[in-house]
Design a protein around this motif. Structure first.
Motif, PDB file in Angstrom:
ATOM      1  N   GLU A   3      12.435  -7.520 -19.545  1.00 15.51           N
ATOM      2  CA  GLU A   3      12.302  -6.104 -19.890  1.00 15.51           C
ATOM      3  C   GLU A   3      12.484  -5.881 -21.387  1.00 15.51           C
ATOM      4  O   GLU A   3      11.734  -5.126 -22.009  1.00 15.51           O
ATOM      5  CB  GLU A   3      13.321  -5.270 -19.108  1.00 15.51           C
ATOM      6  CG  GLU A   3      13.054  -5.193 -17.621  1.00 15.51           C
ATOM      7  CD  GLU A   3      11.989  -4.169 -17.255  1.00 15.51           C
ATOM      8  OE1 GLU A   3      11.651  -3.321 -18.093  1.00 15.51           O
ATOM      9  OE2 GLU A   3      11.510  -4.228 -16.105  1.00 15.51           O
ATOM     10  N   ALA A   4      13.466  -6.538 -21.976  1.00 12.80           N
ATOM     11  CA  ALA A   4      13.695  -6.398 -23.423  1.00 12.80           C
ATOM     12  C   ALA A   4      12.509  -6.953 -24.208  1.00 12.80           C
ATOM     13  O   ALA A   4      12.042  -6.327 -25.164  1.00 12.80           O
ATOM     14  CB  ALA A   4      14.985  -7.116 -23.824  1.00 12.80           C
ATOM     15  N   MET A   5      12.015  -8.117 -23.811  1.00 10.16           N
ATOM     16  CA  MET A   5      10.870  -8.723 -24.479  1.00 10.16           C
ATOM     17  C   MET A   5       9.661  -7.787 -24.443  1.00 10.16           C
ATOM     18  O   MET A   5       8.998  -7.567 -25.463  1.00 10.16           O
ATOM     19  CB  MET A   5      10.522 -10.052 -23.803  1.00 10.16           C
ATOM     20  CG  MET A   5       9.305 -10.754 -24.378  1.00 10.16           C
ATOM     21  SD  MET A   5       8.916 -12.288 -23.486  1.00 10.16           S
ATOM     22  CE  MET A   5       8.178 -11.624 -21.971  1.00 10.16           C
ATOM     23  N   LEU A   6       9.389  -7.225 -23.276  1.00  7.62           N
ATOM     24  CA  LEU A   6       8.229  -6.343 -23.133  1.00  7.62           C
ATOM     25  C   LEU A   6       8.426  -5.022 -23.861  1.00  7.62           C
ATOM     26  O   LEU A   6       7.471  -4.454 -24.398  1.00  7.62           O
ATOM     27  CB  LEU A   6       7.919  -6.120 -21.652  1.00  7.62           C
ATOM     28  CG  LEU A   6       7.520  -7.382 -20.885  1.00  7.62           C
ATOM     29  CD1 LEU A   6       7.254  -7.053 -19.425  1.00  7.62           C
ATOM     30  CD2 LEU A   6       6.327  -8.075 -21.524  1.00  7.62           C
ATOM     31  N   LEU A   7       9.647  -4.535 -23.913  1.00 14.84           N
ATOM     32  CA  LEU A   7       9.944  -3.310 -24.647  1.00 14.84           C
ATOM     33  C   LEU A   7       9.681  -3.515 -26.138  1.00 14.84           C
ATOM     34  O   LEU A   7       9.015  -2.692 -26.781  1.00 14.84           O
ATOM     35  CB  LEU A   7      11.393  -2.897 -24.405  1.00 14.84           C
ATOM     36  CG  LEU A   7      11.813  -1.505 -24.832  1.00 14.84           C
ATOM     37  CD1 LEU A   7      10.937  -0.435 -24.206  1.00 14.84           C
ATOM     38  CD2 LEU A   7      13.264  -1.279 -24.440  1.00 14.84           C
ATOM     39  N   LEU A   8      10.151  -4.620 -26.682  1.00 20.25           N
ATOM     40  CA  LEU A   8       9.887  -4.919 -28.092  1.00 20.25           C
ATOM     41  C   LEU A   8       8.394  -5.089 -28.332  1.00 20.25           C
ATOM     42  O   LEU A   8       7.854  -4.616 -29.333  1.00 20.25           O
ATOM     43  CB  LEU A   8      10.631  -6.183 -28.528  1.00 20.25           C
ATOM     44  CG  LEU A   8      12.030  -5.982 -29.111  1.00 20.25           C
ATOM     45  CD1 LEU A   8      13.024  -5.495 -28.092  1.00 20.25           C
ATOM     46  CD2 LEU A   8      12.514  -7.269 -29.755  1.00 20.25           C
ATOM     47  N   ARG A   9       7.713  -5.743 -27.407  1.00 16.15           N
ATOM     48  CA  ARG A   9       6.266  -5.959 -27.535  1.00 16.15           C
ATOM     49  C   ARG A   9       5.494  -4.633 -27.521  1.00 16.15           C
ATOM     50  O   ARG A   9       4.559  -4.436 -28.279  1.00 16.15           O
ATOM     51  CB  ARG A   9       5.766  -6.849 -26.400  1.00 16.15           C
ATOM     52  CG  ARG A   9       4.261  -7.085 -26.422  1.00 16.15           C
ATOM     53  CD  ARG A   9       3.818  -7.875 -25.187  1.00 16.15           C
ATOM     54  NE  ARG A   9       2.394  -8.030 -25.166  1.00 16.15           N
ATOM     55  CZ  ARG A   9       1.567  -7.177 -24.559  1.00 16.15           C
ATOM     56  NH1 ARG A   9       2.046  -6.111 -23.928  1.00 16.15           N
ATOM     57  NH2 ARG A   9       0.257  -7.370 -24.582  1.00 16.15           N
ATOM     58  N   ASN A  10       5.894  -3.746 -26.646  1.00 16.63           N
ATOM     59  CA  ASN A  10       5.171  -2.482 -26.491  1.00 16.63           C
ATOM     60  C   ASN A  10       5.432  -1.495 -27.621  1.00 16.63           C
ATOM     61  O   ASN A  10       4.645  -0.576 -27.821  1.00 16.63           O
ATOM     62  CB  ASN A  10       5.509  -1.840 -25.144  1.00 16.63           C
ATOM     63  CG  ASN A  10       4.934  -2.613 -23.981  1.00 16.63           C
ATOM     64  OD1 ASN A  10       3.996  -3.390 -24.129  1.00 16.63           O
ATOM     65  ND2 ASN A  10       5.518  -2.433 -22.819  1.00 16.63           N
ATOM     66  N   GLU A  11       6.546  -1.659 -28.311  1.00 18.35           N
ATOM     67  CA  GLU A  11       6.889  -0.760 -29.413  1.00 18.35           C
ATOM     68  C   GLU A  11       7.146  -1.587 -30.668  1.00 18.35           C
ATOM     69  O   GLU A  11       8.265  -1.641 -31.179  1.00 18.35           O
ATOM     70  CB  GLU A  11       8.095   0.105 -29.027  1.00 18.35           C
ATOM     71  CG  GLU A  11       7.801   0.995 -27.825  1.00 18.35           C
ATOM     72  CD  GLU A  11       8.926   1.948 -27.496  1.00 18.35           C
ATOM     73  OE1 GLU A  11       9.698   2.325 -28.395  1.00 18.35           O
ATOM     74  OE2 GLU A  11       9.034   2.311 -26.310  1.00 18.35           O
ATOM     75  N   ILE A  21      10.757 -15.112 -30.122  1.00 13.95           N
ATOM     76  CA  ILE A  21      10.015 -13.925 -29.684  1.00 13.95           C
ATOM     77  C   ILE A  21      10.281 -12.743 -30.606  1.00 13.95           C
ATOM     78  O   ILE A  21       9.397 -11.920 -30.829  1.00 13.95           O
ATOM     79  CB  ILE A  21      10.385 -13.584 -28.221  1.00 13.95           C
ATOM     80  CG1 ILE A  21       9.906 -14.724 -27.302  1.00 13.95           C
ATOM     81  CG2 ILE A  21       9.805 -12.253 -27.795  1.00 13.95           C
ATOM     82  CD1 ILE A  21      10.437 -14.650 -25.892  1.00 13.95           C
ATOM     83  N   ALA A  22      11.476 -12.651 -31.147  1.00 12.13           N
ATOM     84  CA  ALA A  22      11.858 -11.541 -32.024  1.00 12.13           C
ATOM     85  C   ALA A  22      12.371 -12.099 -33.348  1.00 12.13           C
ATOM     86  O   ALA A  22      12.880 -13.210 -33.407  1.00 12.13           O
ATOM     87  CB  ALA A  22      12.937 -10.693 -31.364  1.00 12.13           C
ATOM     88  N   ILE A  56       0.648 -15.731 -24.311  1.00 14.14           N
ATOM     89  CA  ILE A  56       1.251 -15.875 -22.986  1.00 14.14           C
ATOM     90  C   ILE A  56       2.155 -14.681 -22.669  1.00 14.14           C
ATOM     91  O   ILE A  56       2.219 -14.241 -21.524  1.00 14.14           O
ATOM     92  CB  ILE A  56       1.991 -17.228 -22.815  1.00 14.14           C
ATOM     93  CG1 ILE A  56       2.319 -17.483 -21.332  1.00 14.14           C
ATOM     94  CG2 ILE A  56       3.253 -17.287 -23.639  1.00 14.14           C
ATOM     95  CD1 ILE A  56       1.161 -17.767 -20.451  1.00 14.14           C
ATOM     96  N   ILE A  57       2.799 -14.123 -23.668  1.00 18.38           N
ATOM     97  CA  ILE A  57       3.613 -12.931 -23.440  1.00 18.38           C
ATOM     98  C   ILE A  57       2.722 -11.766 -23.007  1.00 18.38           C
ATOM     99  O   ILE A  57       3.084 -10.993 -22.118  1.00 18.38           O
ATOM    100  CB  ILE A  57       4.453 -12.574 -24.683  1.00 18.38           C
ATOM    101  CG1 ILE A  57       5.544 -13.626 -24.891  1.00 18.38           C
ATOM    102  CG2 ILE A  57       5.078 -11.181 -24.558  1.00 18.38           C
ATOM    103  CD1 ILE A  57       6.283 -13.513 -26.206  1.00 18.38           C
TER     104      ILE A  57
END
Length: 142
Positions: free
Chosen positions: A38-46, A79-80, A102-103
């Protein structure tokens, strides 16, 4: 029936799944928990947002300590990256184009198959728990 290119029908020991092998492999080897995902996708989306532990904790309903750990794990995983503008802040910055790709596939799979992806992540930790418990079983010495 047609599937997206990154999502194909495959089979697992638990039954039928629609998560492609490359996505499944990445989840099993690189995603330790649902909060990490969830954290990975949140950073990716914003991507324009500098995420610090307080901001991430509020968005994911976690403690500051848990959010700090997640940000450190995302950084360690490539990732970050630290954000120079914000003290203690991180932004989405995959270490390679392949990792970013892949993310993106994981994000699509999670959006389309939330339950299957979640079960896959939990199956990983379940196997570890069984292995840990097995280490404490009494064995009859030969």
């Amino acid at each position: 029936m047609r599937f997206l290119p990154s999502i194909t029908r495959t089979t697992t020991m638990a039954g039928s799944s629609i998560i492609a092998d490359d996505i499944r492999r990445f989840i099993l080897t690189s995603i330790p928990s649902v909060p990490f995902l969830e954290a990975m996708l949140l950073l990716r989306n914003e991507t324009g947002v500098a995420w610090d532990s307080t901001h991430l904790a509020k968005r994911l309903y976690l403690s500051d300590k848990a959010a700090t750990t997640l940000l450190a794990e995302l950084h360690a995983a490539g990732i970050a990256a630290p954000n120079a503008r914000t003290e203690g802040g991180y932004c989405f910055h995959p270490a390679s184009e392949a990792l970013a790709d892949i993310i993106g596939k994981v994000a699509s799979a999670y959006a389309a198959h939330l339950v299957e992806v979640t079960h896959l992540i939990h199956s990983r930790s379940g196997k570890r728990a069984v292995q840990f418990a097995d280490a404490f079983k009494w064995r009859k010495e030969s």
